[in-house]
Design an enzyme around this catalytic site. Structure first.
Site, PDB file in Angstrom:
ATOM      1  N   ASP A  34       0.880  -1.278   0.139  1.00 23.20           N
ATOM      2  CA  ASP A  34      -0.103   0.023   0.092  1.00 23.20           C
ATOM      3  C   ASP A  34       0.714   1.335  -0.034  1.00 23.20           C
ATOM      4  O   ASP A  34       0.325   2.444   0.264  1.00 23.20           O
ATOM      5  CB  ASP A  34      -0.995   0.016   1.205  1.00 23.20           C
ATOM      6  CG  ASP A  34      -0.220   0.064   2.536  1.00 23.20           C
ATOM      7  OD1 ASP A  34       1.047   0.014   2.545  1.00 23.20           O
ATOM      8  OD2 ASP A  34      -0.845  -0.027   3.416  1.00 23.20           O
ATOM      9  N   GLU A  36       3.333   1.958   2.298  1.00 25.65           N
ATOM     10  CA  GLU A  36       3.782   2.428   3.465  1.00 25.65           C
ATOM     11  C   GLU A  36       5.283   1.863   3.774  1.00 25.65           C
ATOM     12  O   GLU A  36       5.683   0.820   2.953  1.00 25.65           O
ATOM     13  CB  GLU A  36       3.140   1.881   4.577  1.00 25.65           C
ATOM     14  CG  GLU A  36       1.573   2.636   4.809  1.00 25.65           C
ATOM     15  CD  GLU A  36       0.972   2.040   5.922  1.00 25.65           C
ATOM     16  OE1 GLU A  36       1.504   1.052   6.693  1.00 25.65           O
ATOM     17  OE2 GLU A  36      -0.255   2.015   6.202  1.00 25.65           O
ATOM     18  N   GLN A  94       9.803  27.286   0.323  1.00 25.00           N
ATOM     19  CA  GLN A  94       8.446  27.637   0.904  1.00 25.00           C
ATOM     20  C   GLN A  94       8.781  28.130   2.236  1.00 25.00           C
ATOM     21  O   GLN A  94       8.198  27.429   3.366  1.00 25.00           O
ATOM     22  CB  GLN A  94       7.374  26.184   0.878  1.00 25.00           C
ATOM     23  CG  GLN A  94       5.928  26.713   1.319  1.00 25.00           C
ATOM     24  CD  GLN A  94       5.358  27.666   0.373  1.00 25.00           C
ATOM     25  OE1 GLN A  94       5.625  27.865  -1.024  1.00 25.00           O
ATOM     26  NE2 GLN A  94       4.056  28.418   0.690  1.00 25.00           N
ATOM     27  N   ASP A 170      20.931  34.695 -10.411  1.00 26.38           N
ATOM     28  CA  ASP A 170      20.016  35.646  -9.824  1.00 26.38           C
ATOM     29  C   ASP A 170      20.653  36.265  -8.577  1.00 26.38           C
ATOM     30  O   ASP A 170      21.718  35.798  -8.364  1.00 26.38           O
ATOM     31  CB  ASP A 170      18.512  35.070  -9.387  1.00 26.38           C
ATOM     32  CG  ASP A 170      18.670  33.811  -8.767  1.00 26.38           C
ATOM     33  OD1 ASP A 170      19.664  33.580  -8.114  1.00 26.38           O
ATOM     34  OD2 ASP A 170      17.714  32.946  -8.632  1.00 26.38           O
ATOM     35  N   LYS A 193      16.552  37.876 -12.253  1.00 25.50           N
ATOM     36  CA  LYS A 193      15.425  37.029 -12.404  1.00 25.50           C
ATOM     37  C   LYS A 193      14.168  37.339 -11.999  1.00 25.50           C
ATOM     38  O   LYS A 193      13.912  37.577 -10.744  1.00 25.50           O
ATOM     39  CB  LYS A 193      15.934  35.478 -12.106  1.00 25.50           C
ATOM     40  CG  LYS A 193      15.179  34.479 -12.430  1.00 25.50           C
ATOM     41  CD  LYS A 193      15.498  33.159 -11.731  1.00 25.50           C
ATOM     42  CE  LYS A 193      15.196  32.567 -10.428  1.00 25.50           C
ATOM     43  NZ  LYS A 193      15.631  31.285  -9.961  1.00 25.50           N
ATOM     44  N   ARG A 195      10.648  35.102 -11.293  1.00 23.17           N
ATOM     45  CA  ARG A 195       9.955  33.649 -11.537  1.00 23.17           C
ATOM     46  C   ARG A 195       8.613  34.229 -11.944  1.00 23.17           C
ATOM     47  O   ARG A 195       7.840  34.704 -11.474  1.00 23.17           O
ATOM     48  CB  ARG A 195       9.889  32.921 -10.348  1.00 23.17           C
ATOM     49  CG  ARG A 195       9.202  31.613 -10.396  1.00 23.17           C
ATOM     50  CD  ARG A 195       9.837  30.549  -9.317  1.00 23.17           C
ATOM     51  NE  ARG A 195      11.181  30.015  -9.748  1.00 23.17           N
ATOM     52  CZ  ARG A 195      11.782  29.123 -10.456  1.00 23.17           C
ATOM     53  NH1 ARG A 195      10.935  28.821 -11.481  1.00 23.17           N
ATOM     54  NH2 ARG A 195      13.015  28.618 -10.555  1.00 23.17           N
ATOM     55  N   SER A 223      16.357  22.361 -10.646  1.00 26.89           N
ATOM     56  CA  SER A 223      15.334  21.487 -10.855  1.00 26.89           C
ATOM     57  C   SER A 223      14.797  21.241 -11.941  1.00 26.89           C
ATOM     58  O   SER A 223      15.065  20.399 -12.851  1.00 26.89           O
ATOM     59  CB  SER A 223      14.212  22.205  -9.831  1.00 26.89           C
ATOM     60  OG  SER A 223      13.190  21.388  -9.548  1.00 26.89           O
ATOM     61  N   THR A 227      15.780  28.270 -14.678  1.00 26.28           N
ATOM     62  CA  THR A 227      16.615  29.276 -14.350  1.00 26.28           C
ATOM     63  C   THR A 227      17.890  29.090 -15.272  1.00 26.28           C
ATOM     64  O   THR A 227      18.464  30.088 -15.885  1.00 26.28           O
ATOM     65  CB  THR A 227      16.884  29.112 -12.836  1.00 26.28           C
ATOM     66  OG1 THR A 227      15.625  29.249 -12.086  1.00 26.28           O
ATOM     67  CG2 THR A 227      17.849  30.243 -12.420  1.00 26.28           C
TER      68      THR A 227
HETATM   69  C1  R5P Z   1      15.769  29.811  -6.669  1.00 24.03           C
HETATM   70  O1  R5P Z   1      15.989  30.744  -6.583  1.00 24.03           O
HETATM   71  C2  R5P Z   1      17.001  28.737  -6.722  1.00 24.03           C
HETATM   72  O2  R5P Z   1      18.313  29.376  -6.602  1.00 24.03           O
HETATM   73  C3  R5P Z   1      17.157  28.178  -8.117  1.00 24.03           C
HETATM   74  O3  R5P Z   1      17.672  29.107  -9.085  1.00 24.03           O
HETATM   75  C4  R5P Z   1      15.729  27.314  -8.557  1.00 24.03           C
HETATM   76  O4  R5P Z   1      15.328  26.415  -7.666  1.00 24.03           O
HETATM   77  C5  R5P Z   1      16.076  26.244  -9.615  1.00 24.03           C
HETATM   78  O5  R5P Z   1      14.810  25.727 -10.179  1.00 24.03           O
HETATM   79  P1  R5P Z   1      14.590  25.613 -11.736  1.00 24.03           P
HETATM   80  O6  R5P Z   1      15.716  24.614 -12.266  1.00 24.03           O
HETATM   81  O7  R5P Z   1      13.349  24.929 -11.585  1.00 24.03           O
HETATM   82  O8  R5P Z   1      14.531  26.862 -12.325  1.00 24.03           O
END
Ligand code: R5P
Length: 297
Positions: A34, A36, A94, A170, A193, A195, A223, A227
């Site tokens: 399930d 867990e 967050q 940034d 930068k 977002r 991620s 960016t």
């Molecule tokens: C945000 O300010 C972080 O320093 C990275 O620039 C950001 O998390 C990168 O995320 P992604 O690759 O999705 O743009």
């Protein structure tokens, strides 16, 4: 001292254990049908200090839950101290309620880490923005280490750089650009930068002194790659010769790596806070040295 690797960080844990000269305890873990998690620590831990290495990238909820189970079990079994080594610390972005009613996830995770009996927290290049120091989140000792000098040294050793310059995508990346620039003895600049969404950013166009120069773009996290893609295009437009991208945490979702190469990056380098094909630099010595240093004082 014992080391235990959670399932997100088995290979890093082995290296940390080697660096510390400590036994690496192999955790017994499986998933029930399930979903867990089952965790068993098949080793005597009574009276021991135990470093639990567990990164929390890509499947943050699962890896955090596993950490909670490991730490609580270690306490039940009589471990003297439990060190949470969380190389990539999820939910740090967050750190504010951007809209009414939102969870303040960064604080919730910190509370839960403490609640399960953690004695100290070690993390690496954690995303700090509105929370200015990781120790402000915890009532237990918490340390933010950095992998940036190791990334800079790796670049210095492996590339014959031509008129190099460092660029942070940034303002927040300014701290990492500055650290790398000190190690390499070269100048740095930062971009501006904005977002627009979870995987969409805009970088303000501007003239950069990068023409015919090797540019190293450095950030904490890649991620979605949104960016870095914008930053690579900005420096390419301004005539950069070669573009080397470096980050501490290669989360790399949604084919980020392929997209970054397609945009014109020549090399992308990350660390093993998350195991990936570009994890060329190991953070094990950074973790082991910090644990040794803090426990000696
Ligand atoms: C945000 O300010 C972080 O320093 C990275 O620039 C950001 O998390 C990168 O995320 P992604 O690759 O999705 O743009």
């Amino acid at each position: 001292m014992l080391v235990i690797g959670g399932s997100a960080s088995t290979s890093l844990a082995e290296k940390v254990a080697q660096n510390l000269g400590a036994p690496n305890v192999i955790l017994n873990t499986k998933k029930f049908p399930d979903g867990e998690k089952y965790v068993r620590i098949p080793y005597p831990v009574k009276g021991e200090d135990v470093a639990v290495i567990q990164s929390t990238g890509r499947r943050p909820d699962e890896y955090l839950m596993e950490y909670f189970l490991i730490a609580d079990t270690l306490r039940d079994l009589g471990a003297r101290k439990v060190f949470a080594v969380i190389p990539y610390f999820a939910y740090a972005r967050q750190d504010k309620c951007f809209n009414p009613g939102e969870a303040l996830s960064f604080e919730t995770i910190a509370k839960m880490i403490e609640k399960v009996g953690t004695s100290e927290v070690y993390t690496i290049d954690i995303h700090l923005h509105r929370v200015t120091h990781v120790s402000k989140l915890f009532t237990i000792p918490a340390y933010n280490l950095t992998a940036v000098p190791l990334l800079a040294e790796y670049i210095q050793k492996n590339f014959d750089l031509v008129k190099p310059m460092i660029v942070g995508p940034d303002e927040e990346a300014g701290q990492w650009a500055k650290t790398a620039s000190k190690v390499l003895g070269i100048s740095y600049d930062v971009l501006e930068k904005r977002r627009l969404g979870p995987d969409k950013v805009e970088i303000k166009p501007r003239t950069l002194a990068v023409a015919n120069r090797d540019v190293i773009i450095i950030d904490d996290i890649i991620s979605t790659g949104g960016t870095i893609i914008e930053a690579v295009s900005a420096v390419k437009k301004e005539g950069a010769r070669r573009v080397i991208v470096a980050c501490t945490h290669p989360i790399l979702v949604n084919n980020a790596l392929e997209k970054i190469y397609e945009t014109g990056a020549d090399h992308v380098i990350g660390t093993d806070t998350l195991p990936t094909p570009i994890s060329y630099v190991s953070v094990a010595p950074v973790i082991a040295d910090a644990i040794k240093e803090k426990q000696a004082t």
